[in-house]
Design an enzyme around this catalytic site. Sequence first.
Site, PDB file in Angstrom:
ATOM      1  N   ARG A 118       0.858  -1.190   0.000  1.00  0.00           N
ATOM      2  CA  ARG A 118       0.000   0.000   0.000  1.00  0.00           C
ATOM      3  C   ARG A 118       0.888   1.232   0.000  1.00  0.00           C
ATOM      4  NH1 ARG A 118      -2.354   0.026   6.250  1.00  0.00           N
ATOM      5  NH2 ARG A 118      -0.370   0.482   7.255  1.00  0.00           N
ATOM      6  N   GLU A 157      -3.020   7.877   7.059  1.00  0.00           N
ATOM      7  CA  GLU A 157      -1.673   8.093   7.598  1.00  0.00           C
ATOM      8  C   GLU A 157      -0.743   8.695   6.533  1.00  0.00           C
ATOM      9  OE1 GLU A 157      -0.541   4.297   9.382  1.00  0.00           O
ATOM     10  OE2 GLU A 157      -1.565   4.891  11.209  1.00  0.00           O
ATOM     11  N   GLU A 310      -7.391   5.069  15.700  1.00  0.00           N
ATOM     12  CA  GLU A 310      -6.978   3.666  15.703  1.00  0.00           C
ATOM     13  C   GLU A 310      -6.169   3.374  16.956  1.00  0.00           C
ATOM     14  OE1 GLU A 310      -4.793   2.281  12.306  1.00  0.00           O
ATOM     15  OE2 GLU A 310      -5.937   3.531  10.933  1.00  0.00           O
ATOM     16  N   TRP A 318       3.014  -5.932  13.501  1.00  0.00           N
ATOM     17  CA  TRP A 318       4.093  -5.337  12.700  1.00  0.00           C
ATOM     18  C   TRP A 318       5.374  -5.104  13.488  1.00  0.00           C
ATOM     19  CZ3 TRP A 318       4.375  -0.814  15.347  1.00  0.00           C
ATOM     20  CH2 TRP A 318       3.187  -0.246  15.817  1.00  0.00           C
ATOM     21  N   HIS A 361      -3.140  -9.374  13.176  1.00  0.00           N
ATOM     22  CA  HIS A 361      -3.342  -8.154  13.977  1.00  0.00           C
ATOM     23  C   HIS A 361      -4.641  -8.331  14.761  1.00  0.00           C
ATOM     24  CE1 HIS A 361      -3.884  -3.929  14.976  1.00  0.00           C
ATOM     25  NE2 HIS A 361      -2.730  -3.633  14.405  1.00  0.00           N
TER      26      HIS A 361
END
Length: 680
Positions: A118, A157, A310, A318, A361
């Site tokens: 991404r 972000e 978030e 991560w 996650h």
Amino acid sequence: MTERLGMHTLTEGRGLLFGGDYNPEQWPEKVWAEDAELMRAAGVNLVTVGVFSWARLEPEPGKHDFGWLDRVLDLMAANGIAVDLATPTASPPPWLGHRWPETLPVDEGGHRLWYGSRNQFCPSSPVYRERALAIAGALADRYAGHPALALWHVGNELGEVCHCDVSAEAFRGWLRARYGDLGTLNEAWGTTFWSQGYGDWAEVLPPRRAPYIVNPSQRLDWWRFSSDALLGHFRAERDVLRARTPDVPVTTNFMGFFKRADYWSFAAEEDVVANDWYPEPGDPLSPARTALTHDLMRGLAGGRPWLLMEQSTSAVNWRPHNLPKPPGQLRLESLQAVARGADGLCYFQWRASRFGAERFHAAMVPHAGADTRLHAEVRAHGQELRGLAALAGEPVPARVAMVFGWENWWALEERGRPSDRLNAVDQLLAYYVPFFERGVSVDVVPPSADLSSYALVVVPNLFLVADGDAEALSAYVRGGGVLVVGPFSGVVDPRGHVRTGPFPAPLREVLGASGEEWLPAPDDRPVRCRWSGGAEFTASTWTELLRAEGAEVVAEFTEGDLAGRPAVTRHRAGPGPGEGPGEGPGEGVAWYVGTMPEPAALGALAARVLADAGVEGAVPELPPGVEAVRRGEVLFLLNHGATTVRVPLQEAAEDLLTAAPAQDAVTLAPRAVAALRRLP
Ligand code: GLA
């Protein structure tokens, strides 16, 4: 920040917001109905939708498929859940990079970064911009007026930098606007050093990988430009959305102390400040670092509420080794954000992904499903937040400010400096910790802030200082304020040129002290110092050869070449009218710290400067590990420690979380929180 639209637009009628990133495109539609039901049971009232759905929404250039998203938004509306609708521009579909490779970013070394992950876009690419604005506009056209649409979420972000030729041209345009002509650019970059004089604009480049240290002034402008390029992109998307939905607030999600984007400039352009924050579970400084980050968000929001966009219910995936959150930690961390001004507590993500890079996650609904310990905790927390609805909009008052600016961060941490051990955020955190431990609320403010409402201003480092900002700090002290300045401050001007003469040149007069040499210390040798009262302490890493010029020497070095020379100084702004030296009302005090004292010594320093400023903590006695902060009428006590503690209270109160009365003390088990409202 705009005043008209903001968190209040979202919390009115909803109370505190609770929810998370919802990625229904990863699931068959039959799961969506269960999602909605579980969301309602958990008290979810806000979900972020569409962040990574560009390829699904526009499978081919210009060909849209909105049907599925229509059904998602309708489902949310039918369940009374507001939608924070994202423009999907953080992750362009493969067709963009395939057909227009120039939209893909290029790193410092000239390597193109490809799709398959991404964030693969060049912020200065006109093709990317055109396509991003087109999909943002199509979304806004389609969902303007939809009852679920409550907030716009631009990209995700924002943080890309690109060194490609298109970016180089944009950089040159930015430099022309800043400097006008090449002569001024050459002067600002000090290009007589190492034969770097530019004779033609076409020669000017982003700082690409070079054989040796790159010009720090060039790099400083590159940081500025890269941040502005992202901001320019944010603005362009925002304007497309605003033109179609002027009453829907616009945000983008920050990443705490994120170096590449100057969030002071971003915050000024958005309606809601939102942050993504993932505390490091194994770090003992996490509670303080988190508090500092939350205080930064409140500062960015101009003191108004902000949104924790978030966080994670448990482990992220991560880090190399991902520790889970023990039961109770999720609630503790979320309430910590509430205590520090958040009006929304959201998570990445609603339902754990089965595939893709974030399969492992944590989420609000784990792989094991809803009948799990973790989901039960999520549900209980969501329900509990409803009881705190009255806190929405309440301020977190602070009489202490800490100055933090991105330009300083960029300028300080360039190669070729006396030591790479003195870093902007570490230095800020080191000064913040003793205030946190004493339950003293701190606002984080930019160097250009109006300081007049603060009793104490702490500047842990201001290596780069503009003349006007230095003058404002001096005026603050002359007006009666208490100022603390940390080492290696006042060193360069906004071009990165060293200010000559004794340092910190523009603050020398107000500090009543100056220095002539910066002297980093060996890593393995503590620096011995002594307070004027006789107590000894150690410092590390950094010393300076200082002299007092009117200031009192509060601590001195006690060994080596610096023995007997000042380590910490304190200067009164001057005698009041008709008085001898003294500390009458209206007199300011300016401290300078020419070393990096150990934590206990910074604690002693904090106690002294708080006394100078007449500021006290939220409670008189705070056991180690407990955080105390007031929001509106409510005193939050949060136990981050591993033992049960008793916190004495000055007045009878009621705990809003348990409805239990508290007389003269509260007892807090590990990870427990009390939200105490004074009894009338
Ligand atoms: C960020 C991103 C999310 C997700 C999480 C994982 O905050 O915005 O898309 O990748 O990290 O922690």
